[in-house]
Design an enzyme around this catalytic site. Structure first.
Site, PDB file in Angstrom:
ATOM      1  N   HIS A  53      -8.050  -4.957  -0.421  1.00  0.00           N
ATOM      2  CA  HIS A  53      -6.862  -4.259   0.053  1.00  0.00           C
ATOM      3  C   HIS A  53      -6.473  -4.701   1.466  1.00  0.00           C
ATOM      4  O   HIS A  53      -7.326  -4.897   2.320  1.00  0.00           O
ATOM      5  CB  HIS A  53      -7.127  -2.745   0.061  1.00  0.00           C
ATOM      6  N   SER A  74       0.830  -1.194   0.000  1.00  0.00           N
ATOM      7  CA  SER A  74       0.000   0.000   0.000  1.00  0.00           C
ATOM      8  C   SER A  74       0.878   1.263   0.000  1.00  0.00           C
ATOM      9  O   SER A  74       1.641   1.483  -0.937  1.00  0.00           O
ATOM     10  CB  SER A  74      -0.961  -0.041   1.190  1.00  0.00           C
ATOM     11  N   ASP A 100      -9.878  -4.158  -5.152  1.00  0.00           N
ATOM     12  CA  ASP A 100      -9.186  -3.089  -4.439  1.00  0.00           C
ATOM     13  C   ASP A 100      -9.302  -1.782  -5.197  1.00  0.00           C
ATOM     14  O   ASP A 100      -9.088  -1.732  -6.417  1.00  0.00           O
ATOM     15  CB  ASP A 100      -7.712  -3.470  -4.264  1.00  0.00           C
TER      16      ASP A 100
END
Length: 318
Positions: A290, A160, A260
């Site tokens: 995610h 991320s 995501d």
């Protein structure tokens, strides 16, 4: 290797039910990020049962950057993983990622170092980036500072926001002409600056920006805390997809999640790396959303992810 991309699937009924449990009504992150940090620490639980050593690197201005060294149960390789955690540049730390990092070290048979970079809004951009760059440079030049006689090949890895930091650190090292990591692994990375469903070029923001654990508004809130000046978010050190020159980058493994909000921008970055002549493997994990790295190490998506990473790291360098 490129995974075949199915277009915008509908989650199966069981997955929809699970999403109903994990997609609670969102908090206002700009106001409630301290509560999110506390919740993460409570959920993470104790961290003392893993083989880990705490070290630190001194930055140029004198502040210390904590680094946690994870020793695998069985070390089978001499190369080292340097890991940057996720959390929107605002939450997360080496404690909340200890279980995930220990599992990665065990699965790959490699020593893993996790960086506790400074977080926004107390330390906005470029503080976190500067910390990650500093630790990477020290590891490339002076591995003995972290009690590593020889770091061997170094892989930068992050998920991320951490994947974002991997990308921009590699870009900065390439621009400065210094030593480079041997590989980079980007897990569902953030690579773009605009996550407004009305203006973003990426369909995944519109498709998965609500009703999933990470929402489009969450990313906009994180970005506002990390880079308060909206114009500055177009800096390639914030949005690596905007970089003019991506030549000379380390071989990359980019792994996205099918459901995501960040899926399309991560895959766009992989495509741009490949177009610039770099070696790139792109994988999309099906029926995942995610943040799945933080699931228990025996969860199916995590097992598959560990296998992908290990296979990538075990291959000879091109």
């Amino acid at each position: 290797m490129v995974t075949e991309r199915t277009e915008n699937p509908t989650p199966p009924p069981l997955l929809n039910a699970m999403l109903g449990l994990v997609s609670a009504p969102r908090l206002n992150i700009r106001q409630n990020y301290p509560r999110l940090r506390l919740l993460q620490r409570l959920v993470a639980g104790p961290t003392g049962r893993f083989q880990a050593l705490d070290r630190s690197i001194v930055a140029d201005d004198g502040h210390e950057i904590p680094v946690r060294v994870f020793l695998p149960k069985q070390q089978t390789h001499d190369d080292v993983i340097l890991f940057f955690h996720g959390g929107g540049w605002v939450i997360g730390n080496i404690d909340t990622y200890t279980a995930s990092c220990a599992a990665l070290a065990d699965a790959t048979g490699r020593v893993l170092l996790s960086v506790d970079y400074r977080l926004a809004p107390e330390h906005p951009f470029p503080a976190g980036f500067d910390d990650c760059l500093r630790v990477t440079q020290v590891l490339l030049h002076e591995p003995d500072v972290l009690d590593l006689d020889d770091a061997g090949a170094i892989t930068l890895m992050g998920d991320s926001a951490g994947g974002n930091l991997v990308a921009v650190v590699c870009q900065q090292l390439r621009s400065s002409g210094g030593p480079m990591p041997s590989r980079q692994v980007l897990l569902y990375p953030a690579t773009w600056y605009d996550h407004d469903p009305a203006t973003t070029p990426f369909d995944s923001v519109r498709l998965y920006g609500t009703g999933y654990p990470l929402k489009a508004q969450d990313i906009m809130d994180y970005m506002a805390l990390y880079v308060p000046d909206a114009a500055a978010r177009r800096d390639p050190r914030v949005a690596p997809l905007l970089a003019d020159d991506l030549t000379g980058q380390p071989p990359a493994l980019v792994v996205t999640a099918e459901l995501d909000v960040l899926r399309d921008e991560g895959e766009a970055y992989a495509d741009k790396l490949r177009e610039a002549g770099n070696s790139v493997r792109l994988e999309r994990q099906p029926s995942t959303w995610h943040g799945y790295l933080s699931l228990p190490r025996f969860a199916g998506p995590v097992v598959r992810l560990h296998d992908m990473i290990t296979e990538f790291l075990d291959q000879p360098l091109p």
